[in-house]
Motif scaffolding. Sequence first.
Motif, mmCIF file in Angstrom:
data_model
loop_
_atom_site.group_PDB
_atom_site.id
_atom_site.type_symbol
_atom_site.label_atom_id
_atom_site.label_comp_id
_atom_site.label_asym_id
_atom_site.label_seq_id
_atom_site.Cartn_x
_atom_site.Cartn_y
_atom_site.Cartn_z
ATOM 1 N N ALA A 430 1.040 -1.076 0.098
ATOM 2 C CA ALA A 430 0.181 -0.272 -0.256
ATOM 3 C C ALA A 430 0.816 1.767 -0.040
ATOM 4 C CB ALA A 430 -1.147 -0.092 1.141
ATOM 5 N N THR A 431 2.017 1.202 0.724
ATOM 6 C CA THR A 431 2.939 2.552 0.632
ATOM 7 C C THR A 431 3.623 2.444 -0.546
ATOM 8 O OG1 THR A 431 3.086 1.717 2.982
ATOM 9 C CG2 THR A 431 4.738 3.696 1.479
ATOM 10 N N LEU A 432 4.280 1.733 -1.568
ATOM 11 C CA LEU A 432 4.516 1.837 -2.818
ATOM 12 C C LEU A 432 3.109 2.266 -3.598
ATOM 13 C CD1 LEU A 432 6.473 -1.862 -3.221
ATOM 14 C CD2 LEU A 432 7.691 0.820 -2.530
ATOM 15 N N GLN A 433 1.956 1.868 -3.677
ATOM 16 C CA GLN A 433 1.295 2.457 -4.531
ATOM 17 C C GLN A 433 0.763 3.713 -4.031
ATOM 18 O OE1 GLN A 433 -3.054 -0.313 -4.348
ATOM 19 N NE2 GLN A 433 -4.059 0.982 -4.617
ATOM 20 N N ASN A 434 0.288 4.518 -2.809
ATOM 21 C CA ASN A 434 0.366 5.667 -2.672
ATOM 22 C C ASN A 434 1.225 6.644 -2.455
ATOM 23 O OD1 ASN A 434 -2.669 4.647 -1.173
ATOM 24 N ND2 ASN A 434 -2.163 4.844 0.441
ATOM 25 N N THR A 435 2.647 6.474 -2.747
ATOM 26 C CA THR A 435 3.501 6.801 -2.692
ATOM 27 C C THR A 435 3.759 7.009 -4.716
ATOM 28 O OG1 THR A 435 4.642 6.065 -0.817
ATOM 29 C CG2 THR A 435 5.685 6.590 -2.538
ATOM 30 N N GLY A 436 3.668 6.204 -4.890
ATOM 31 C CA GLY A 436 3.723 6.134 -6.496
ATOM 32 C C GLY A 436 2.450 7.266 -7.340
ATOM 33 N N SER A 437 0.876 6.899 -6.392
ATOM 34 C CA SER A 437 0.373 8.326 -6.680
ATOM 35 C C SER A 437 0.362 9.686 -6.462
ATOM 36 C CB SER A 437 -0.913 7.556 -6.347
ATOM 37 O OG SER A 437 -1.285 6.544 -6.178
ATOM 38 N N ALA A 438 1.121 9.792 -4.880
ATOM 39 C CA ALA A 438 1.808 10.928 -4.981
ATOM 40 C C ALA A 438 2.604 11.725 -5.575
ATOM 41 C CB ALA A 438 2.002 10.677 -3.046
ATOM 42 N N LEU A 439 3.763 10.888 -5.691
ATOM 43 C CA LEU A 439 4.430 11.033 -6.680
ATOM 44 C C LEU A 439 4.183 11.252 -8.336
ATOM 45 C CD1 LEU A 439 7.784 8.528 -6.253
ATOM 46 C CD2 LEU A 439 7.226 10.964 -5.601
ATOM 47 N N SER A 440 3.331 11.021 -8.540
ATOM 48 C CA SER A 440 2.458 11.444 -10.130
ATOM 49 C C SER A 440 2.305 12.586 -9.969
ATOM 50 C CB SER A 440 1.417 9.744 -9.931
ATOM 51 O OG SER A 440 0.543 10.782 -11.619
ATOM 52 N N MET A 441 0.821 12.931 -9.124
ATOM 53 C CA MET A 441 0.223 14.250 -9.132
ATOM 54 C C MET A 441 1.386 15.044 -9.156
ATOM 55 S SD MET A 441 -2.896 14.339 -8.271
ATOM 56 C CE MET A 441 -3.262 15.867 -7.054
ATOM 57 N N THR A 442 2.272 15.104 -8.471
ATOM 58 C CA THR A 442 3.336 16.104 -8.124
ATOM 59 C C THR A 442 4.200 16.034 -9.458
ATOM 60 O OG1 THR A 442 4.415 15.595 -6.248
ATOM 61 C CG2 THR A 442 5.987 17.055 -7.443
ATOM 62 N N LEU A 443 4.894 14.631 -10.597
ATOM 63 C CA LEU A 443 4.799 14.908 -11.270
ATOM 64 C C LEU A 443 4.103 15.400 -12.642
ATOM 65 C CD1 LEU A 443 7.066 13.525 -13.952
ATOM 66 C CD2 LEU A 443 6.443 11.787 -13.814
ATOM 67 N N TYR A 444 3.263 15.150 -12.620
ATOM 68 C CA TYR A 444 2.163 15.658 -13.792
ATOM 69 C C TYR A 444 1.976 17.317 -13.671
ATOM 70 C CZ TYR A 444 1.764 10.808 -15.259
ATOM 71 O OH TYR A 444 2.481 9.754 -16.162
ATOM 72 N N PHE A 445 1.619 17.425 -12.548
ATOM 73 C CA PHE A 445 1.650 18.629 -12.244
ATOM 74 C C PHE A 445 2.431 20.162 -12.519
ATOM 75 C CE2 PHE A 445 0.376 23.055 -9.682
ATOM 76 C CZ PHE A 445 -1.346 22.968 -9.735
ATOM 77 N N SER A 446 4.198 19.380 -12.492
ATOM 78 C CA SER A 446 4.845 20.115 -12.903
ATOM 79 C C SER A 446 5.281 20.081 -14.463
ATOM 80 C CB SER A 446 5.893 18.955 -11.899
ATOM 81 O OG SER A 446 6.050 18.826 -10.648
ATOM 82 N N ILE A 447 4.031 18.929 -14.770
ATOM 83 C CA ILE A 447 4.748 19.342 -16.423
ATOM 84 C C ILE A 447 4.055 20.042 -16.559
ATOM 85 C CG2 ILE A 447 3.923 18.204 -18.323
ATOM 86 C CD1 ILE A 447 5.107 15.248 -16.574
ATOM 87 N N LEU A 448 2.845 19.585 -16.185
ATOM 88 C CA LEU A 448 1.735 21.176 -16.767
ATOM 89 C C LEU A 448 1.504 22.612 -16.275
ATOM 90 C CD1 LEU A 448 -1.566 21.095 -17.648
ATOM 91 C CD2 LEU A 448 -2.293 20.644 -15.585
ATOM 92 N N ILE A 449 2.507 23.164 -15.015
ATOM 93 C CA ILE A 449 2.686 24.469 -15.040
ATOM 94 C C ILE A 449 4.068 24.656 -15.600
ATOM 95 C CG2 ILE A 449 4.052 25.570 -13.035
ATOM 96 C CD1 ILE A 449 0.303 25.604 -12.330
#
Length: 563
Positions: A430-449
Motif C-alpha cells: 500500500a505504501t508503494l501504491q500511495n507513494t507512487g500516486s503522490a509522486l504522480s501528482m507532483t510529476l504531472y502537475f509540474s509538467i502542466l505548470i
Amino acid sequence: MIKEEEKERVMQNSRYKWIALSNTSLGVFMATLNGNIVLISLPAIFRGIEINPMAPGSTVYLLWLLMGYTVVTATLLVSFGRISDIFGRARLYNLGFAIFTAASILLVFTPGKGNTGAAELVVLRLLQGVGAGFLFSNSTAILTDAFPPHQRGTAMGLNQILGIGGSLVGLVAGGLLADIHWRLVFLITVPVGLAGTVWAYLKLRDTGTVSQRQKIDWLGNGTFAVGLTILLLALTYGIMPYGQEKMGWGNPLVISGIMIGIILIIAFIYIELHTETPMFRLELFKIRAFAAGNLSLFLSSIARGGLQFMLIIWLQGIWLPLHGYSFEQTPLWAGIYMLPMMLGFFIIGPISGFLSDRYGARGFATTGMLISALAFILLTLLPANFNYLPFVIILLLAGVGMGMFAAPNTTAIMNTVPPEHRGASSGMRATLQNTGSALSMTLYFSILIIGLAHHLPAAMYQGLINAGVPAAAAAQVANLPPTGALFAAFLGYNPMAQLLPAAVLNQLPQASQQLVLGKLFFPELIAPAVMSSLHIAFYISTALSLIAAVASFLRGKKGLAVE
C-alpha cells in the motif's frame, strides 16, 4: 463427534471469510471515497468556512486539504502494517475504523471560520489519514489470512472494486452533497464508520500468525516516516509559486527538504539491513513474484495516480465550459463524466480476480498494463474539444486495464509472503501504491505548470489586449503564476474573475467584460498549452505502463501461494 466438530469449524471459517471481505471492503471504500470527495467539494467547503482559497496566504490550506490525507496515509502504512503483525491485524484495523469515524464526526462539527476553520479542517483530515492508514495496511492482510489461496483473487477483486470505486464515487458524491451543504461531505462517512467500527469489533478476529514476541523497530519506523513525509511535502511545495518564480523548485526549503528526505530514506535502508526485527522486510524482495508485483504496482501508480487530476483539469478548465457549463457547475459534472472509468473497473475487476485464482496473475496483470498503455496513447489523439463518445470508450478501456491489473497483482503479492509478515507486506504494498500516486501528482502537475508557464503568457497577453484590456493590466495578469488560474478552474471559480483586478474589470466596456468573463475566453486561451503538457504526461504514463507490463510478465507463470 470429531467429524461434527470439524464440520462446524469449517462452516464457521466459511462464514467468517465473507464477514472479513464485506467489512474490509466497506472500510476501504470509505477511506478511498473520503480521499477524493474533497476534490469536488472544496469550493463549497471554503465558502462554508468563509475563506477565499485564491487569496494570498490561503493557498497553503488548499494544498494541505488536497494532499495532506494522502501524504499521512502513505508515510504510515508500512509502520502500521508491521505493528499489526505484532499486536494483531483485526485489532488495529478496528482501531483505524474508530479513529477515522471520530475524525469524521469532528469534521462535521468544525466550529471555526476563516483561517482558523481551515486549519481545523486540515488537522482533522490528517487524523482521518491516520485512521485510513490502519484500514489500508491491514485489509489485504486480513483477507489473505481469511481466504484459502484458491479464492484470494476473487476476494481481492471484490475488495479492490470497492476501493477504486470509492475514489470515483467520491468525485460524484462530493459534488452532489456540496450543493446541499458542505458539512454533508464529511457526514456521509459517519454512519458507515460507526456501523463498521462496531461490526469489526464484534466480528473480526485474527486468524493468521501474530508475532507478539517481536520488538518494534522504532528507529526504522521513525526514519522512514519522517523521511518520506519531508520528501513528499518538499515535492508538493515544489509545484507552488516561490517569489517571482512560477514554481518552487528553487525554494531553499524545498531543496533542503528533498535532500533531507533522501538522506533519511537511505539511512532507513541501512537500518533495516542491520536490525534483527526490521519494519520493512527487504529480504521479501528476494521473492521474484513479490518483487515483480510491487515494481509493477509502483510504476502503474505513477502512471495513473495523477490521471484523475489531469482529466479533471481538462474537463473543468476546457471541455465543460466550451460545452456550455458554467465554471460553478464544472466540479460536479467532471465527476459525472468520468463515471465510465468506474464502470470498466467494476465489470472487469471481480472477473479478473476470479480467473486469476485458476490461471495465475501474470497474464491478467500484464494484459491490464498493456490496455492501460493503449488508453493513454488514445488520449493523446483527442483534441481539446473532443466528442464525448470516443472519450467514453477510452475511459472504459482505462477502467478495464486497471481492473485487470489490480486484483490479480495484489493477490500474487500477498500469496508469496510468509503468514507472519502479511501485515508488513500489506503495508509495503500500500505504501508503494500511495507513494507512487503522490509522486504522480507532483510529476504531472509540474509538467502542466511548466507547459503553461512557457506558452500561456504570450497567449494570455494577446487575448486580453484583443478584448480591450489595457496593456499594463494585460501584462501583469499574463505574467502571474499559472497555478492560480489552474486552481481557480479546478475549484469552480471563473479564472479570469480571479486573475483580473476588480478595478480593471469595472473599467471595461460591457461587451469586453462579457467576453473576458464568458465561458469560451479562458478555455480557448489555455487549451493549446494544456494539451501540449497533457500529451507529455500521457506519453510518460504509456512508457511506465509498458515497463510495468514487462515487470509483471517477469513475475513467473504462477507464484507459489503460502497458506
